[in-house]
Design a protein around this motif. Structure first.
Motif, PDB file in Angstrom:
ATOM      1  N   SER A  73       0.839  -1.198   0.000  1.00 42.61           N
ATOM      2  CA  SER A  73       0.000   0.000   0.000  1.00 42.61           C
ATOM      3  C   SER A  73       0.870   1.243   0.000  1.00 42.61           C
ATOM      4  O   SER A  73       2.036   1.207   0.418  1.00 42.61           O
ATOM      5  CB  SER A  73      -0.928   0.009   1.222  1.00 42.61           C
ATOM      6  N   ASP A  74       0.306   2.353  -0.447  1.00 43.11           N
ATOM      7  CA  ASP A  74       1.068   3.596  -0.518  1.00 43.11           C
ATOM      8  C   ASP A  74       1.546   4.062   0.847  1.00 43.11           C
ATOM      9  O   ASP A  74       2.616   4.665   0.963  1.00 43.11           O
ATOM     10  CB  ASP A  74       0.218   4.704  -1.164  1.00 43.11           C
ATOM     11  N   LYS A 179     -12.731   1.345 -13.754  1.00 42.74           N
ATOM     12  CA  LYS A 179     -13.269   2.470 -12.979  1.00 42.74           C
ATOM     13  C   LYS A 179     -14.737   2.228 -12.701  1.00 42.74           C
ATOM     14  O   LYS A 179     -15.510   1.874 -13.589  1.00 42.74           O
ATOM     15  CB  LYS A 179     -13.085   3.781 -13.756  1.00 42.74           C
ATOM     16  N   ASN A 183     -14.055   2.327  -7.120  1.00 39.53           N
ATOM     17  CA  ASN A 183     -12.681   1.909  -7.384  1.00 39.53           C
ATOM     18  C   ASN A 183     -12.114   2.515  -8.666  1.00 39.53           C
ATOM     19  O   ASN A 183     -12.838   2.774  -9.626  1.00 39.53           O
ATOM     20  CB  ASN A 183     -12.615   0.377  -7.522  1.00 39.53           C
ATOM     21  N   TYR A 184     -10.796   2.683  -8.646  1.00 36.91           N
ATOM     22  CA  TYR A 184     -10.037   2.982  -9.861  1.00 36.91           C
ATOM     23  C   TYR A 184      -8.793   2.107  -9.831  1.00 36.91           C
ATOM     24  O   TYR A 184      -8.165   1.924  -8.777  1.00 36.91           O
ATOM     25  CB  TYR A 184      -9.615   4.455  -9.923  1.00 36.91           C
ATOM     26  N   GLY A 185      -8.430   1.570 -10.978  1.00 36.63           N
ATOM     27  CA  GLY A 185      -7.239   0.739 -10.987  1.00 36.63           C
ATOM     28  C   GLY A 185      -6.801   0.387 -12.385  1.00 36.63           C
ATOM     29  O   GLY A 185      -7.400   0.814 -13.380  1.00 36.63           O
ATOM     30  N   TYR A 199      -2.883  -2.215  -9.919  1.00 32.28           N
ATOM     31  CA  TYR A 199      -3.037  -1.111  -8.977  1.00 32.28           C
ATOM     32  C   TYR A 199      -4.522  -0.944  -8.692  1.00 32.28           C
ATOM     33  O   TYR A 199      -5.361  -1.053  -9.590  1.00 32.28           O
ATOM     34  CB  TYR A 199      -2.475   0.179  -9.574  1.00 32.28           C
ATOM     35  N   GLU A 201      -7.192   1.612  -6.310  1.00 31.58           N
ATOM     36  CA  GLU A 201      -7.369   2.778  -5.434  1.00 31.58           C
ATOM     37  C   GLU A 201      -8.840   2.881  -5.054  1.00 31.58           C
ATOM     38  O   GLU A 201      -9.720   2.892  -5.906  1.00 31.58           O
ATOM     39  CB  GLU A 201      -6.924   4.034  -6.188  1.00 31.58           C
ATOM     40  N   ASN A 202      -9.104   2.928  -3.734  1.00 28.67           N
ATOM     41  CA  ASN A 202     -10.469   3.137  -3.253  1.00 28.67           C
ATOM     42  C   ASN A 202     -10.409   3.758  -1.865  1.00 28.67           C
ATOM     43  O   ASN A 202      -9.345   4.183  -1.409  1.00 28.67           O
ATOM     44  CB  ASN A 202     -11.277   1.832  -3.259  1.00 28.67           C
ATOM     45  N   ASN A 206      -4.644   2.668  -1.310  1.00 34.67           N
ATOM     46  CA  ASN A 206      -4.094   2.399  -2.639  1.00 34.67           C
ATOM     47  C   ASN A 206      -3.111   1.227  -2.544  1.00 34.67           C
ATOM     48  O   ASN A 206      -2.163   1.280  -1.763  1.00 34.67           O
ATOM     49  CB  ASN A 206      -3.370   3.631  -3.186  1.00 34.67           C
ATOM     50  N   THR A 208      -0.577  -1.465  -4.702  1.00 34.18           N
ATOM     51  CA  THR A 208       0.120  -1.848  -5.926  1.00 34.18           C
ATOM     52  C   THR A 208       0.672  -3.265  -5.753  1.00 34.18           C
ATOM     53  O   THR A 208       1.261  -3.584  -4.725  1.00 34.18           O
ATOM     54  CB  THR A 208       1.280  -0.889  -6.237  1.00 34.18           C
TER      55      THR A 208
END
Length: 245
Positions: A73-74, A179, A183-185, A199, A201-202, A206, A208
């Motif tokens: 995670s970030d 998308k 969520n986006y990835g 990847y 992101e929600n 985030n 990876t």
């Protein structure tokens, strides 16, 4: 490590193989037939870019290999190694996650399978009453190429009509962007159609996931995990071994 929750969050990151609770064989055959029909629809409705990607997937050669992935995670709160082995002969399974001396590993060779908890230093020999590997072979099982197309391009039932997916050609291969409202990835594939990074992101963060190593010594790596049990205590029940989550 709450790895099971993390894997659900990243949608299994299109990595084939793995351990699942056993299912009824008839249900599995029905599921395979539905997936086969979806693969046909994907091929029939493919645009130019998707058609090119499908051609790449159809040219992939089935091989046995062990893949190591870093899931991070970030914010650094999630950081571990995911290991998955694919045996084209269907004999050996290695599936799990670990970091340092902690983790949970499932191994299978032929009819025998074991679950290992590295942190507790215990293991158990699995049976049909507690845990089974996914039955991926049978009279109605998907072919390797059908699996490749389904894993890369099928949209999960719960996201149909809700998720936007865009496939584009890149310098390194292909990129699939996803998308929806939550969520986006993305998924990155090389020129051979092999996944090497995802990847997501929600609202939970985030994450990876990157391919960090591969090996074709699937039997040797199985033996490495098998040998760990010599210094482990055998558990009395599966509940003691399975990861806390």
């Amino acid at each position: 490590m709450k790895i099971i929750k993390t894997l659900l969050a990243i949608g299994a990151i299109a990595l084939t193989g793995g351990f699942l609770l056993s299912t009824n064989n008839n249900d599995k055959e029905d599921e395979n037939e539905q997936k086969r029909e979806e693969v046909k629809e994907i091929i029939e409705n493919a645009d130019e870019t998707t058609r090119e990607f499908i051609d790449v997937l159809l040219n992939k050669e089935e091989k046995s290999e062990v893949c190591y992935w870093n899931v991070k995670s970030d914010d650094g709160k999630i950081d571990y190694t995911l290991i998955k082995a694919y045996d084209k002969d269907g004999k050996i399974v290695i599936d799990g996650s670990y970091k340092d001396n902690r983790g949970y590993i499932f191994i299978k060779n032929g009819e025998e399978s074991y679950s290992l908890n590295l942190e507790k230093n215990i293991y158990i020999k699995n049976n049909v009453d507690n845990f089974n590997a996914d039955q991926s072979t049978g009279p109605n099982s998907l072919s390797y190429k059908e699996k490749c197309i389904y894993d890369a391009l099928a949209i999960e039932e719960c996201f149909k009509g809700k998720r936007e997916e865009v496939l584009e050609k890149t310098d390194y291969g292909f990129k699939k962007t996803i998308k929806d409202d939550l969520n986006y990835g993305y998924y990155l594939y090389d020129e051979n159609g092999d996944l090497f990074e995802t990847y997501l992101e929600n609202s939970e963060g985030n994450i990876t996931t990157k391919l960090i190593d591969k090996s074709n010594d699937i039997e040797g790596i199985y033996n490495q995990f098998y040998s760990l049990m010599e210094n482990m205590q055998e558990a009395e029940d599966f509940a003691a071994v399975k990861e806390d989550h």
